[in-house]
Design a protein around this motif. Structure first.
Motif, mmCIF file in Angstrom:
data_model
loop_
_atom_site.group_PDB
_atom_site.id
_atom_site.type_symbol
_atom_site.label_atom_id
_atom_site.label_comp_id
_atom_site.label_asym_id
_atom_site.label_seq_id
_atom_site.Cartn_x
_atom_site.Cartn_y
_atom_site.Cartn_z
ATOM 1 N N SER A 35 7.626 -1.659 13.202
ATOM 2 C CA SER A 35 7.792 -1.042 14.528
ATOM 3 C C SER A 35 6.458 -1.078 15.282
ATOM 4 C CB SER A 35 8.324 0.385 14.405
ATOM 5 O OG SER A 35 7.352 1.194 13.805
ATOM 6 N N PHE A 36 6.549 -1.083 16.588
ATOM 7 C CA PHE A 36 5.372 -1.191 17.440
ATOM 8 C C PHE A 36 4.517 0.075 17.369
ATOM 9 C CE2 PHE A 36 3.508 -0.373 21.668
ATOM 10 C CZ PHE A 36 2.581 -1.413 21.667
ATOM 11 N N LEU A 37 3.202 -0.107 17.323
ATOM 12 C CA LEU A 37 2.297 1.045 17.280
ATOM 13 C C LEU A 37 1.448 1.071 18.543
ATOM 14 C CD1 LEU A 37 0.989 0.497 13.638
ATOM 15 C CD2 LEU A 37 2.749 2.121 14.318
ATOM 16 N N ASN A 38 1.225 2.257 19.052
ATOM 17 C CA ASN A 38 0.408 2.382 20.259
ATOM 18 C C ASN A 38 -1.073 2.242 19.987
ATOM 19 O OD1 ASN A 38 2.486 2.874 22.108
ATOM 20 N ND2 ASN A 38 2.658 4.967 21.318
ATOM 21 N N GLU A 39 -1.446 2.601 18.764
ATOM 22 C CA GLU A 39 -2.870 2.551 18.463
ATOM 23 C C GLU A 39 -3.072 1.697 17.220
ATOM 24 O OE1 GLU A 39 -4.197 6.427 17.306
ATOM 25 O OE2 GLU A 39 -2.663 6.508 15.762
ATOM 26 N N GLN A 40 -4.312 1.278 17.002
ATOM 27 C CA GLN A 40 -4.588 0.447 15.843
ATOM 28 C C GLN A 40 -4.406 1.273 14.572
ATOM 29 O OE1 GLN A 40 -8.425 -1.396 15.790
ATOM 30 N NE2 GLN A 40 -7.669 -3.065 14.542
ATOM 31 N N SER A 41 -3.385 0.927 13.838
ATOM 32 C CA SER A 41 -3.056 1.673 12.641
ATOM 33 C C SER A 41 -2.345 0.714 11.689
ATOM 34 C CB SER A 41 -2.157 2.842 13.034
ATOM 35 O OG SER A 41 -1.753 3.539 11.895
ATOM 36 N N TYR A 42 -1.974 1.179 10.521
ATOM 37 C CA TYR A 42 -1.215 0.309 9.624
ATOM 38 C C TYR A 42 0.201 0.793 9.428
ATOM 39 C CZ TYR A 42 -4.917 -2.884 8.749
ATOM 40 O OH TYR A 42 -5.852 -3.860 8.923
ATOM 41 N N LEU A 43 0.413 2.105 9.627
ATOM 42 C CA LEU A 43 1.749 2.652 9.429
ATOM 43 C C LEU A 43 2.169 3.495 10.622
ATOM 44 C CD1 LEU A 43 1.470 3.886 5.711
ATOM 45 C CD2 LEU A 43 2.531 1.765 6.503
ATOM 46 N N CYS A 44 3.461 3.458 10.939
ATOM 47 C CA CYS A 44 3.973 4.326 12.002
ATOM 48 C C CYS A 44 4.105 5.738 11.422
ATOM 49 C CB CYS A 44 5.329 3.808 12.484
ATOM 50 S SG CYS A 44 6.617 3.988 11.246
ATOM 51 N N GLN A 45 4.370 6.704 12.253
ATOM 52 C CA GLN A 45 4.453 8.098 11.800
ATOM 53 C C GLN A 45 5.499 8.274 10.698
ATOM 54 O OE1 GLN A 45 2.357 10.578 12.397
ATOM 55 N NE2 GLN A 45 1.164 9.150 13.627
ATOM 56 N N ASN A 46 6.626 7.572 10.820
ATOM 57 C CA ASN A 46 7.693 7.680 9.821
ATOM 58 C C ASN A 46 7.266 7.157 8.461
ATOM 59 O OD1 ASN A 46 9.764 8.983 11.046
ATOM 60 N ND2 ASN A 46 10.669 7.099 11.898
ATOM 61 N N CYS A 47 6.658 5.983 8.461
ATOM 62 C CA CYS A 47 6.231 5.378 7.195
ATOM 63 C C CYS A 47 5.041 6.131 6.599
ATOM 64 C CB CYS A 47 5.919 3.898 7.381
ATOM 65 S SG CYS A 47 7.388 2.951 7.808
ATOM 66 N N LEU A 48 4.262 6.722 7.473
ATOM 67 C CA LEU A 48 3.126 7.526 7.024
ATOM 68 C C LEU A 48 3.621 8.730 6.206
ATOM 69 C CD1 LEU A 48 0.032 7.407 7.345
ATOM 70 C CD2 LEU A 48 0.238 8.863 9.343
ATOM 71 N N LYS A 49 4.779 9.263 6.619
ATOM 72 C CA LYS A 49 5.362 10.403 5.889
ATOM 73 C C LYS A 49 5.691 10.018 4.456
ATOM 74 C CE LYS A 49 7.334 12.980 9.700
ATOM 75 N NZ LYS A 49 8.360 12.574 10.664
ATOM 76 N N GLU A 50 6.067 8.753 4.281
ATOM 77 C CA GLU A 50 6.464 8.292 2.953
ATOM 78 C C GLU A 50 5.324 8.367 1.938
ATOM 79 O OE1 GLU A 50 8.055 4.202 1.145
ATOM 80 O OE2 GLU A 50 8.838 4.708 3.130
ATOM 81 N N ILE A 51 4.088 8.124 2.402
ATOM 82 C CA ILE A 51 2.971 8.196 1.443
ATOM 83 C C ILE A 51 2.460 9.629 1.286
ATOM 84 C CG2 ILE A 51 2.242 5.793 1.675
ATOM 85 C CD1 ILE A 51 -0.077 6.737 3.453
ATOM 86 N N ASN A 52 3.075 10.549 2.039
ATOM 87 C CA ASN A 52 2.777 11.972 1.868
ATOM 88 C C ASN A 52 1.265 12.242 1.952
ATOM 89 O OD1 ASN A 52 3.571 14.579 1.484
ATOM 90 N ND2 ASN A 52 3.616 14.434 -0.760
ATOM 91 N N PHE A 53 0.640 11.666 2.953
ATOM 92 C CA PHE A 53 -0.807 11.751 3.101
ATOM 93 C C PHE A 53 -1.215 13.149 3.566
ATOM 94 C CE2 PHE A 53 -5.043 10.673 4.450
ATOM 95 C CZ PHE A 53 -5.392 9.594 3.647
ATOM 96 N N GLY A 54 -2.008 13.814 2.751
ATOM 97 C CA GLY A 54 -2.444 15.158 3.132
ATOM 98 C C GLY A 54 -3.507 15.640 2.178
ATOM 99 N N LEU A 55 -4.337 16.536 2.648
ATOM 100 C CA LEU A 55 -5.445 17.041 1.838
ATOM 101 C C LEU A 55 -4.958 17.860 0.639
ATOM 102 C CD1 LEU A 55 -8.513 17.709 1.524
ATOM 103 C CD2 LEU A 55 -8.111 19.628 3.054
ATOM 104 N N LYS A 56 -5.428 17.480 -0.549
ATOM 105 C CA LYS A 56 -5.120 18.250 -1.757
ATOM 106 C C LYS A 56 -6.417 18.362 -2.543
ATOM 107 C CE LYS A 56 -0.765 15.824 -1.682
ATOM 108 N NZ LYS A 56 -1.114 14.680 -0.816
ATOM 109 N N ILE A 57 -6.720 19.539 -3.056
ATOM 110 C CA ILE A 57 -7.925 19.652 -3.881
ATOM 111 C C ILE A 57 -7.573 20.145 -5.287
ATOM 112 C CG2 ILE A 57 -9.553 19.821 -1.929
ATOM 113 C CD1 ILE A 57 -9.776 22.765 -2.364
ATOM 114 N N PHE A 58 -8.259 19.571 -6.268
ATOM 115 C CA PHE A 58 -7.923 19.837 -7.670
ATOM 116 C C PHE A 58 -9.173 20.145 -8.484
ATOM 117 C CE2 PHE A 58 -4.657 16.948 -6.156
ATOM 118 C CZ PHE A 58 -3.489 17.483 -6.682
#
Ligand SMILES: [Zn+2]
Ligand SMILES: [Zn+2]
Length: 239
Positions: A35-58
């Motif tokens: 899908s088309f992206l407005n900014e230089q990126s590799y994943l759209c917002q939907n696909c970004l959700k799939e990798i569950n990208f978010g800060l986690k500390i262990f």
């Protein structure tokens, strides 16, 4: 004007025009769903959700997930690396594929983009007085790949969050690829391959692309501790 100088100038202009035109003709598309992206990126917002990208500390020792509100220097277990800061799971095929693509097909831009994503996530932690550093590679490997992905990530985070970088670490000998080695073999493979060449800052975050058994990061942390570093954290895209 010497002919060669003129030629070089024309070449640069052509290159520039080529880049501009390809950006107009071939805009950015999501690596996954096209899908088309407005900014230089590799994943759209939907696909970004799939990798569950978010800060986690262990806690790197007992693997306890720490609340984000907890200070990263606070520990539950005695360990050289006090906290592991991470963002996704290497079991997620999409993020694993992107990292492999970046590393083995030399797409530096993937790591610049990931550095940007990481910066947006970690700015909520207090990193005041912390320096960044990265797991170095040998000059030979960096030449072959064209870059060191850990360095690209660290540089991008440093640029965006204005954190200083400590770069006085060298990898002094080549090591085998770790993926087919067991834990003990990994430890032996990586032993004494790093050298800290000037006194490190007290608070340091070591950046790398992924952490698996942690042998590389712990070997480097050990050397940094021996050189006087007090609070050592690790930051990786995935675990
Ligand atoms: Zn997509
Ligand atoms: Zn613990």
């Amino acid at each position: 004007m010497p002919k060669t100088f003129l030629d070089l100038n024309i070449l640069n202009i052509i290159k520039k025009l080529y880049t501009i035109s390809t950006e107009i003709i071939f805009p950015y598309y999501c690596y996954r769903c096209l899908s088309f992206l407005n900014e230089q990126s590799y994943l759209c917002q939907n696909c970004l959700k799939e990798i569950n990208f978010g800060l986690k500390i262990f806690c790197p020792k007992c693997q306890r997930r720490k609340p984000i509100s907890e200070k990263i220097t606070e520990v539950c277990c005695a360990n050289i690396i006090k906290t592991l800061i991470t963002f996704s799971d290497y079991e997620q095929p999409l993020i694993a594929k992107l990292i492999k693509e970046g590393k083995f097909n030399s797409y530096k831009e993937i790591f610049i983009w990931l550095g940007r994503l990481i910066s947006t996530e970690i700015k909520i932690i207090n990193l005041k007085n912390f320096y960044l550093t990265y797991v170095p590679t040998t000059v030979k490997i960096e030449k072959e790949r064209g870059f060191n992905q850990a360095k690209i990530l660290a540089q991008e985070i440093s640029r965006i969050l204005n954190l200083p970088i400590f770069e006085k670490i060298k990898k002094i000998r080549e090591t085998e690829f770790q993926s087919h080695l067991n834990y003990q073999q990994r430890k032996e493979n990586i032993q004494n391959c790093f050298q800290v060449i000037s006194s490190p800052p007290k608070n340091l975050i070591i950046v790398d692309d992924i952490i698996t058994t942690g042998t590389t990061l712990f070997e480097l942390a050990q050397k940094l501790k021996e050189s006087g570093c007090k609070n050592i954290m690790a930051l990786t895209i995935c675990r």
